[in-house]
Motif scaffolding. Structure first.
Motif, short mmCIF file in Angstrom:
data_model
loop_
_atom_site.label_atom_id
_atom_site.label_comp_id
_atom_site.label_asym_id
_atom_site.label_seq_id
_atom_site.Cartn_x
_atom_site.Cartn_y
_atom_site.Cartn_z
N ALA A 272 20.56 127.37 71.27
CA ALA A 272 21.23 126.56 70.26
C ALA A 272 20.48 126.62 68.93
O ALA A 272 21.09 126.72 67.86
CB ALA A 272 21.36 125.12 70.74
N GLN A 273 19.16 126.57 69.00
CA GLN A 273 18.36 126.66 67.78
C GLN A 273 18.52 128.03 67.12
O GLN A 273 18.65 128.14 65.90
CB GLN A 273 16.89 126.39 68.10
CG GLN A 273 16.56 124.95 68.43
CD GLN A 273 16.77 124.03 67.25
OE1 GLN A 273 16.48 124.40 66.11
NE2 GLN A 273 17.28 122.83 67.50
N THR A 274 18.51 129.07 67.93
CA THR A 274 18.65 130.43 67.40
C THR A 274 19.96 130.59 66.65
O THR A 274 20.03 131.27 65.61
CB THR A 274 18.58 131.45 68.54
OG1 THR A 274 17.31 131.34 69.20
CG2 THR A 274 18.74 132.88 68.02
N LEU A 275 21.02 129.95 67.14
CA LEU A 275 22.35 130.13 66.56
C LEU A 275 22.59 129.28 65.32
O LEU A 275 23.67 129.33 64.75
CB LEU A 275 23.41 129.82 67.62
CG LEU A 275 23.57 130.88 68.71
CD1 LEU A 275 24.50 130.38 69.79
CD2 LEU A 275 24.07 132.19 68.13
N GLN A 276 21.61 128.52 64.89
CA GLN A 276 21.79 127.71 63.70
C GLN A 276 22.12 128.56 62.48
O GLN A 276 22.82 128.11 61.57
CB GLN A 276 20.53 126.87 63.42
CG GLN A 276 20.22 125.82 64.47
CD GLN A 276 21.32 124.78 64.61
OE1 GLN A 276 21.60 124.05 63.67
NE2 GLN A 276 21.94 124.71 65.77
N VAL A 277 21.64 129.79 62.46
CA VAL A 277 21.90 130.66 61.30
C VAL A 277 23.28 131.30 61.38
O VAL A 277 23.73 131.92 60.41
CB VAL A 277 20.84 131.77 61.19
CG1 VAL A 277 19.45 131.18 61.06
CG2 VAL A 277 20.90 132.72 62.38
N VAL A 278 23.96 131.16 62.51
CA VAL A 278 25.26 131.82 62.69
C VAL A 278 26.41 130.86 62.43
O VAL A 278 27.38 131.18 61.76
CB VAL A 278 25.36 132.42 64.11
CG1 VAL A 278 26.70 133.11 64.30
CG2 VAL A 278 24.22 133.39 64.35
N ALA A 279 26.31 129.65 62.98
CA ALA A 279 27.31 128.59 62.81
C ALA A 279 28.71 129.08 63.15
O ALA A 279 28.96 129.56 64.25
CB ALA A 279 27.22 128.01 61.41
N GLU A 280 29.64 129.00 62.16
CA GLU A 280 31.05 129.26 62.44
C GLU A 280 31.37 130.73 62.59
O GLU A 280 32.52 131.09 62.87
CB GLU A 280 31.93 128.65 61.35
CG GLU A 280 31.87 129.35 60.00
CD GLU A 280 30.79 128.81 59.11
OE1 GLU A 280 30.88 129.02 57.88
OE2 GLU A 280 29.84 128.17 59.61
N ASP A 281 30.40 131.62 62.41
CA ASP A 281 30.66 133.06 62.48
C ASP A 281 30.61 133.61 63.90
O ASP A 281 30.58 134.82 64.09
CB ASP A 281 29.64 133.82 61.62
CG ASP A 281 29.82 133.53 60.14
OD1 ASP A 281 30.97 133.28 59.73
OD2 ASP A 281 28.83 133.55 59.40
N ALA A 282 30.61 132.74 64.89
CA ALA A 282 30.55 133.20 66.27
C ALA A 282 31.38 132.27 67.16
O ALA A 282 31.60 131.11 66.84
CB ALA A 282 29.10 133.25 66.77
N ASP A 283 31.83 132.82 68.28
CA ASP A 283 32.57 132.04 69.28
C ASP A 283 31.74 131.97 70.55
O ASP A 283 31.06 132.93 70.92
CB ASP A 283 33.92 132.70 69.58
CG ASP A 283 34.86 132.67 68.39
OD1 ASP A 283 34.89 131.65 67.69
OD2 ASP A 283 35.54 133.68 68.16
N PHE A 284 31.83 130.83 71.23
CA PHE A 284 31.11 130.65 72.48
C PHE A 284 32.11 130.62 73.63
O PHE A 284 33.08 129.86 73.59
CB PHE A 284 30.32 129.34 72.45
CG PHE A 284 29.57 129.05 73.73
CD1 PHE A 284 28.55 129.87 74.14
CD2 PHE A 284 29.90 127.95 74.52
CE1 PHE A 284 27.86 129.62 75.31
CE2 PHE A 284 29.22 127.69 75.69
CZ PHE A 284 28.19 128.52 76.09
#
Length: 228
Positions: free
Chosen positions: A153-165
């Motif tokens: 979750a911390q790693t994905l802070q830089v991605v935000a809305e640009d990715a789907d889970f």
């Protein structure tokens, strides 16, 4: 999380134009959604799946004794996952498989409700993402496979809305049965048959969208940031 979001609202209204404030709120909300999506995962289910993959790798190497502890751990953790609040009941034909992982050709989905446990996930990004965001998604997926949910979750802070889970769920009783069969084969020194039983678990995983997880899968009750 609520306090941080509230502070962002206050400082944004004072120091930034409305458009920048709205963009900031959107980013905060997307970051919250990432963390919330991960909260749907079962910690015991994640560890059990890691045990299953570890045991299969050992068995594929022709070893049996070394695989037994992982299989025992998988059984204990799946049993614990079945007692936790992350599981949910549904018939397989009512699930909505994510388009990135459709059901295999010829697969007939069950119509009887069974217990499902969220055991893993995958972050999907577009091909047009910046290299640093692609790298973050790759790292986060590695962390998810290792059961390191908070780190992902911390790693994905830089991605935000640009990715789907998308989330991997497994039918609890069917998975426990497959692990039990694998354990019997392993104890009888039949690594190929044991590995085949574990492969059935992997083949029977269903991947569902984050939107499905929001409506069907319980989480740990994390509060949302304020939205304006």
């Amino acid at each position: 999380m609520r306090l941080i979001a509230s502070l962002a609202v206050v400082t944004g209204l004072v120091a930034a134009p409305l458009g920048a404030h709205a963009a900031s709120l959107h980013t905060d909300w997307e970051k919250y959604k990432v963390t919330r999506a991960f909260n749907h995962l079962s910690a015991d289910g994640q560890r059990a799946m890691a045990d299953i993959l570890n045991a299969k790798q050992i068995l594929d190497g022709g070893q049996t004794d070394a695989a037994i502890p992982a299989l025992y751990d998988a059984t204990k953790r799946l049993t614990a996952a079945g007692k936790a609040n992350n599981k949910f009941m549904a018939a397989e034909n009512s699930l909505q498989p994510a388009p990135q992982h459709p059901a295999p050709n010829g697969h007939v989905a069950g119509t009887t409700p069974v217990a499902w446990v969220p055991v893993g996930g995958e972050v999907i990004g577009s091909e047009t993402l910046a290299p640093e965001k692609k790298a973050a998604i790759s790292t986060a997926n590695t962390q998810l496979k290792a059961g390191k949910t908070q780190q992902a979750a911390q790693t994905l802070q830089v991605v935000a809305e640009d990715a789907d889970f998308i989330m991997a769920i497994t039918p609890l009783d069917q998975t426990l049965g497959a692990v039990n069969r694998a354990t019997v084969f392993t104890e009888a020194r039949h690594p190929k048959e044991a590995s085949a039983a574990l492969q059935q678990i992997i083949d029977n995983l269903v991947f569902v969208s984050e939107d499905f997880a929001e409506t069907a899968i319980p989480d740990q009750g994390q509060s949302a940031p304020a939205r304006k």
